[in-house]
Design a protein around this motif. Structure first.
Motif, PDB file in Angstrom:
ATOM      1  N   GLY A 192      24.403  -8.412   0.837  1.00  0.00           N
ATOM      2  CA  GLY A 192      23.573  -7.477   1.586  1.00  0.00           C
ATOM      3  C   GLY A 192      22.784  -8.181   2.677  1.00  0.00           C
ATOM      4  N   ARG A 193      22.129  -7.390   3.491  1.00  0.00           N
ATOM      5  CA  ARG A 193      21.332  -7.938   4.581  1.00  0.00           C
ATOM      6  C   ARG A 193      19.960  -8.358   4.066  1.00  0.00           C
ATOM      7  NH1 ARG A 193      22.398  -3.029   8.542  1.00  0.00           N
ATOM      8  NH2 ARG A 193      20.500  -2.443   7.481  1.00  0.00           N
ATOM      9  N   PRO A 194      19.344  -9.317   4.739  1.00  0.00           N
ATOM     10  CA  PRO A 194      17.988  -9.719   4.349  1.00  0.00           C
ATOM     11  C   PRO A 194      17.021  -8.542   4.505  1.00  0.00           C
ATOM     12  CG  PRO A 194      18.925 -11.292   5.918  1.00  0.00           C
ATOM     13  CD  PRO A 194      19.866 -10.134   5.842  1.00  0.00           C
ATOM     14  N   SER A 195      16.103  -8.433   3.587  1.00  0.00           N
ATOM     15  CA  SER A 195      15.156  -7.324   3.614  1.00  0.00           C
ATOM     16  C   SER A 195      13.877  -7.709   4.350  1.00  0.00           C
ATOM     17  CB  SER A 195      14.800  -6.924   2.181  1.00  0.00           C
ATOM     18  OG  SER A 195      14.002  -7.933   1.597  1.00  0.00           O
ATOM     19  N   ILE A 196      13.068  -6.705   4.594  1.00  0.00           N
ATOM     20  CA  ILE A 196      11.703  -6.955   5.053  1.00  0.00           C
ATOM     21  C   ILE A 196      10.925  -7.398   3.823  1.00  0.00           C
ATOM     22  CG2 ILE A 196       9.622  -5.877   5.981  1.00  0.00           C
ATOM     23  CD1 ILE A 196      11.481  -3.934   7.479  1.00  0.00           C
ATOM     24  N   ASP A 197      10.045  -8.355   4.002  1.00  0.00           N
ATOM     25  CA  ASP A 197       9.231  -8.864   2.900  1.00  0.00           C
ATOM     26  C   ASP A 197       8.486  -7.695   2.244  1.00  0.00           C
ATOM     27  OD1 ASP A 197       7.238 -10.032   1.289  1.00  0.00           O
ATOM     28  OD2 ASP A 197       7.017 -11.728   2.650  1.00  0.00           O
ATOM     29  N   PRO A 198       8.653  -7.472   0.925  1.00  0.00           N
ATOM     30  CA  PRO A 198       7.995  -6.350   0.263  1.00  0.00           C
ATOM     31  C   PRO A 198       6.470  -6.415   0.338  1.00  0.00           C
ATOM     32  CG  PRO A 198       9.146  -7.732  -1.340  1.00  0.00           C
ATOM     33  CD  PRO A 198       9.500  -8.234   0.004  1.00  0.00           C
ATOM     34  N   VAL A 199       5.899  -7.605   0.378  1.00  0.00           N
ATOM     35  CA  VAL A 199       4.441  -7.718   0.515  1.00  0.00           C
ATOM     36  C   VAL A 199       4.008  -7.179   1.872  1.00  0.00           C
ATOM     37  CG1 VAL A 199       2.516  -9.344   0.682  1.00  0.00           C
ATOM     38  CG2 VAL A 199       4.210  -9.616  -1.122  1.00  0.00           C
TER      39      VAL A 199
ATOM     40  N   LYS B 211       1.389  -4.120   2.473  1.00  0.00           N
ATOM     41  CA  LYS B 211       0.219  -4.328   3.335  1.00  0.00           C
ATOM     42  C   LYS B 211       0.243  -3.373   4.524  1.00  0.00           C
ATOM     43  CE  LYS B 211      -0.924  -9.161   2.375  1.00  0.00           C
ATOM     44  NZ  LYS B 211      -1.068 -10.486   3.009  1.00  0.00           N
ATOM     45  N   PHE B 212       1.423  -3.106   5.062  1.00  0.00           N
ATOM     46  CA  PHE B 212       1.603  -2.160   6.151  1.00  0.00           C
ATOM     47  C   PHE B 212       1.047  -0.793   5.761  1.00  0.00           C
ATOM     48  CE2 PHE B 212       4.148   1.076   8.260  1.00  0.00           C
ATOM     49  CZ  PHE B 212       4.247   0.642   9.569  1.00  0.00           C
ATOM     50  N   LEU B 213       1.450  -0.307   4.589  1.00  0.00           N
ATOM     51  CA  LEU B 213       0.974   0.990   4.114  1.00  0.00           C
ATOM     52  C   LEU B 213      -0.513   0.952   3.773  1.00  0.00           C
ATOM     53  CD1 LEU B 213       4.042   1.969   1.916  1.00  0.00           C
ATOM     54  CD2 LEU B 213       3.435   2.842   4.193  1.00  0.00           C
ATOM     55  N   LEU B 214      -0.988  -0.173   3.272  1.00  0.00           N
ATOM     56  CA  LEU B 214      -2.409  -0.313   2.961  1.00  0.00           C
ATOM     57  C   LEU B 214      -3.262  -0.219   4.224  1.00  0.00           C
ATOM     58  CD1 LEU B 214      -4.517  -0.791   0.761  1.00  0.00           C
ATOM     59  CD2 LEU B 214      -4.171  -3.252   1.067  1.00  0.00           C
TER      60      LEU B 214
ATOM     61  N   ILE C 240      -4.604   6.093   9.033  1.00  0.00           N
ATOM     62  CA  ILE C 240      -3.468   6.296   9.938  1.00  0.00           C
ATOM     63  C   ILE C 240      -2.343   6.915   9.115  1.00  0.00           C
ATOM     64  CG2 ILE C 240      -1.886   5.212  11.567  1.00  0.00           C
ATOM     65  CD1 ILE C 240      -3.883   2.832  11.685  1.00  0.00           C
ATOM     66  N   ASN C 241      -2.013   8.170   9.403  1.00  0.00           N
ATOM     67  CA  ASN C 241      -1.069   8.921   8.572  1.00  0.00           C
ATOM     68  C   ASN C 241       0.389   8.724   8.952  1.00  0.00           C
ATOM     69  OD1 ASN C 241      -3.184  10.043   7.116  1.00  0.00           O
ATOM     70  ND2 ASN C 241      -3.444  11.691   8.602  1.00  0.00           N
ATOM     71  N   SER C 242       0.657   8.184  10.098  1.00  0.00           N
ATOM     72  CA  SER C 242       2.023   8.054  10.580  1.00  0.00           C
ATOM     73  C   SER C 242       2.456   6.587  10.572  1.00  0.00           C
ATOM     74  CB  SER C 242       2.094   8.605  12.008  1.00  0.00           C
ATOM     75  OG  SER C 242       3.243   8.163  12.670  1.00  0.00           O
ATOM     76  N   GLU C 243       3.629   6.320  10.016  1.00  0.00           N
ATOM     77  CA  GLU C 243       4.149   4.949  10.016  1.00  0.00           C
ATOM     78  C   GLU C 243       4.418   4.478  11.445  1.00  0.00           C
ATOM     79  OE1 GLU C 243       7.441   4.537   7.327  1.00  0.00           O
ATOM     80  OE2 GLU C 243       6.295   5.372   5.670  1.00  0.00           O
ATOM     81  N   ARG C 244       4.848   5.384  12.291  1.00  0.00           N
ATOM     82  CA  ARG C 244       5.067   5.027  13.695  1.00  0.00           C
ATOM     83  C   ARG C 244       3.743   4.632  14.356  1.00  0.00           C
ATOM     84  NH1 ARG C 244       8.450   9.211  16.498  1.00  0.00           N
ATOM     85  NH2 ARG C 244      10.069   8.019  15.474  1.00  0.00           N
TER      86      ARG C 244
END
Length: 99
Positions: A52-59, A63-66, A73-77
Motif C-alpha cells: 500500500g501507499r504510505p499514509s499520513i501520520d495518524p498523530v 492534531k489536525f482535528l484537535l 473551525i468546523n470545516s476540514e478545508r
C-alpha cells in the motif's frame, strides 16, 4: 513626518517556527500535557505493514482535528487553509514552513 516601508518582504531572516510561537500559546500547553504517541498503538492494526501507499501520520491527523475543535473551525478545508498561514498550527503539527 510620514514613514514609508518599502519591499521589506524580500529580506532574508534566519528564524525557526519554534521562535515564532509564544511560550504561553495554548497549543504549546496542549503539547506539553498530552503525549500523542499512544495514538500509534491505537491505530496500528488498521494499517497494512507490507503493501500500500504510505499514509499520513495518524498523530498529525488527530492534531489536525484537535486544532479544528479547539479553535471552532468546523470545516476540514478551512482548517487546511488556516494551517497554511498560522505558524502555531504548523508548529503543533510538526510541519516545516515549506510543508
Amino acid at each position: 513626518m510620514m514613514t514609508k516601508r518599502e519591499n521589506q518582504q524580500i529580506e532574508m531572516h534566519l528564524i525557526t517556527i519554534e521562535d515564532l510561537v509564544p511560550m504561553d500559546h495554548l497549543l504549546r500547553k496542549v503539547n506539553d500535557i498530552i503525549d500523542f504517541s499512544f495514538i500509534y498503538n491505537e491505530v496500528e492494526n488498521m494499517y497494512c505493514h507490507n503493501n500500500g501507499r504510505p499514509s499520513i501520520d495518524p498523530v498529525v491527523l488527530i492534531k489536525f482535528l484537535l486544532i479544528g475543535f479547539l479553535y471552532g473551525i468546523n470545516s476540514e478545508r478551512r482548517i487546511s487553509e488556516e494551517i497554511q498561514v498560522n505558524m502555531a498550527y504548523r508548529w503543533f503539527l510538526g510541519l516545516d514552513i515549506m510543508d
